[in-house]
Design an enzyme around this catalytic site. Structure first.
Site, PDB file in Angstrom:
ATOM      1  CG  HIS A   1      -0.393   0.286   2.517  1.00  0.00           C
ATOM      2  ND1 HIS A   1      -0.063  -0.697   3.424  1.00  0.00           N
ATOM      3  CD2 HIS A   1      -0.080   1.461   3.119  1.00  0.00           C
ATOM      4  CE1 HIS A   1       0.424  -0.150   4.525  1.00  0.00           C
ATOM      5  NE2 HIS A   1       0.432   1.165   4.367  1.00  0.00           N
TER       6      HIS A   1
ATOM      7  CG  ASP B   1       0.136  -4.059   2.984  1.00  0.00           C
ATOM      8  OD1 ASP B   1       0.313  -3.478   1.896  1.00  0.00           O
ATOM      9  OD2 ASP B   1       0.021  -3.470   4.070  1.00  0.00           O
TER      10      ASP B   1
ATOM     11  CB  SER C   1       3.067   1.929   6.140  1.00  0.00           C
ATOM     12  OG  SER C   1       1.891   2.004   6.899  1.00  0.00           O
TER      13      SER C   1
ATOM     14  N   GLY D   1     -12.074 -26.346  -2.562  1.00  0.00           N
ATOM     15  CA  GLY D   1     -13.081 -27.356  -2.250  1.00  0.00           C
ATOM     16  C   GLY D   1     -13.209 -27.680  -0.784  1.00  0.00           C
TER      17      GLY D   1
ATOM     18  CB  THR E   1     -16.612 -25.779   3.419  1.00  0.00           C
ATOM     19  OG1 THR E   1     -16.733 -25.419   2.031  1.00  0.00           O
ATOM     20  CG2 THR E   1     -17.424 -24.810   4.259  1.00  0.00           C
TER      21      THR E   1
END
Length: 472
Positions: free
Chosen positions: A108, A137, A214, A275, A277
């Site tokens: 960023h 990031d 940052s 695939g 979950t």
């Protein structure tokens, strides 16, 4: 009986001020100019005082002082090395990780340009972004004409502990951007394995980190890179430190470095297992692994032998408490990496090796007209050059009426279909559109190989026209 130092009243110890200065009302001469100590020397003095406070007060005063001085010298050396390897990147920060000029920062911080002028010490260099990790990031830059630059080595972040002291180096509020040294703050590791957005396994610290930090380094006390500072938690809409800073761990960055170096200025992707979950609820009230709720037929998860009801307890060397921790650790590996799983099926323990799929949400590579109502049609406003829509033949003004075999009556419905399909980059979908041809409207079908959502250009907010009159 002789009273030991440990039996002193704490209030007695600190009852007198450490420094006093008296001024006469009749004093007419100007007071001497106060000299500002360099930040790293002031920090080391503070740390030395802390070491004295924490020292064994039963030891001889000379031994305590000697230990504090050793700690001070050790800290000054670590800070000095870190400051020499620090880079100012725009209004943010970066750190050199190799003598030939590899530089880390946040995505960023650098996403607005591929070329940067960076400052290391008192010298300016040109640098080019050679690889981006938008989800994690992280951005990797190459400094041009760099030889024998100061640099920092990586710490093994698997061995960090909560309470361990750390240093944060940065360009806080851009106060030292032009000519000064970076700011250096000290704190501890407050938590490990923090999962916030794309930061799936972050280090949390209370070392003061502010806007401008940052991309800068979070360092262990021996001067090694623990992570790259990137996020802070704020309150009351104030962009200032509240005691919670997050850093991307060095071990995660190290896993991505080969891909970042080979990205040729493009993006790298994280891995995941298609695939699969999981059950995010601890229904048995125990943190005893990542419970699998469902496995999609024909997916990578099924091919690895996983089934609903299995409980994954290890991912490589990491013990798993729950499904969230599983996703957090998994997010620290790049696409195509091979990982080892240990899972339980009833009373049986099984293992599997899985090559991770590419986590890059699929995109048509277009921008739609803004929805002004729930029934707003899915009208293409812009087709981005080089992305999926342009390659397939979509044009501005097309109205999508069918996506992947499902009818589309509105932009909202298309959004639901895309979310439900969970398509990734390089998946192939059929798209049917209505296209105006003069006064006629014709239907056209296109086969679209999806591009990555991370490749979509960042839309800049429109600037108000100062010459345009406001409507009354």
């Amino acid at each position: 009986m002789t009273k030991s130092r440990n039996s002193r009243s704490p209030s007695a110890k600190w009852s007198k001020p450490m420094f006093t200065q008296r001024f006469s009302p009749r004093q007419t001469r100007r007071p001497e100019k106060i000299r500002r100590l360099p930040g790293r020397i002031f920090l080391s003095s503070v740390w030395a005082i802390a070491c004295l406070a924490a020292a064994d007060l039963t030891a001889a005063p000379s031994a305590v002082a000697a230990e504090a001085l050793r700690e001070q010298r050790y800290l000054v050396e670590a800070v000095s090395n870190a400051v020499r390897a620090f880079a100012f990147v725009g209004g943010g920060s970066g750190v050199v990780i190799s003598p030939d000029g590899l530089l880390l920062s946040n995505h960023h911080v650098t996403e607005s340009s591929k070329r940067w002028q960076v400052r290391i010490g008192g010298r300016f260099y040109s640098a080019t972004v050679i690889g981006n990790d938008p989800r994690g990031d992280i951005s990797l830059l190459q400094i041009h004409q760099a030889t024998n630059l100061p640099w920092v080595a990586f710490a093994d972040t698997d061995h960090l502990t909560v309470g361990q002291p750390v240093l944060a180096v940065g360009n806080a509020f851009a106060t030292a951007e032009m000519f000064g040294d970076p700011t250096v703050t000290v704190g501890i590791i407050s938590a490990l394995h923090v999962f916030v957005g794309g930061y799936s396994d972050a280090i949390q610290t209370d070392a003061p980190v502010n806007p401008g930090n940052s991309g800068g380094p979070l360092l262990t006390m021996d001067g090694k890179l623990a992570g790259i500072n990137g996020q802070i938690e704020t309150r009351f809409n104030q962009r200032a430190n509240t005691g919670i800073g997050l850093a991307i761990p060095a071990n995660q960055i190290a896993r991505f470095l080969p891909a970042l170096r080979a990205a040729n200025g493009g993006n790298v992707n994280h891995g995941f297992i298609r695939g699969l979950t999981g059950n995010l609820k601890e229904e048995d009230q125990h943190q005893n692994g990542a419970e699998i709720k469902a496995v999609r037929p024909g997916s990578t998860a099924e091919k690895a032998g996983l089934k609903a009801g299995d409980r994954i307890v290890m991912l490589n060397q990491y013990r798993l408490l729950n499904y969230s921790r599983f996703l957090g650790f998994l997010g620290t590996y790049p696409a195509k990496a091979e990982v080892s799983l240990v899972y339980q099926r009833g009373a049986e323990t099984k293992t599997a090796r899985v090559t991770l799929d590419t986590f890059a949400p699929g995109s048509l590579g277009v921008k739609f007209q803004a929805a002004r109502s729930l029934a707003q049609p899915a009208v293409v406003e812009r087709v981005y050059p080089g992305l999926a829509g342009e390659r397939a033949g979509l044009k501005a003004g097309d109205t999508i009426i069918k996506y992947d075999g499902k009818p589309v009556a509105s932009l909202m419905e298309l959004t639901f279909h895309i979310a439900e399909a969970d398509h990734q980059v390089d998946d192939v979908v059929k798209v049917v559109v209505e296209r105006k041809n003069g006064r006629e409207v014709e239907e056209k079908e296109f086969t679209v190989t999806l591009s990555s959502a991370f490749d979509l250009p960042k839309e800049r907010p429109r600037q108000p026209n100062p010459n345009q009159k406001k409507k009354r």
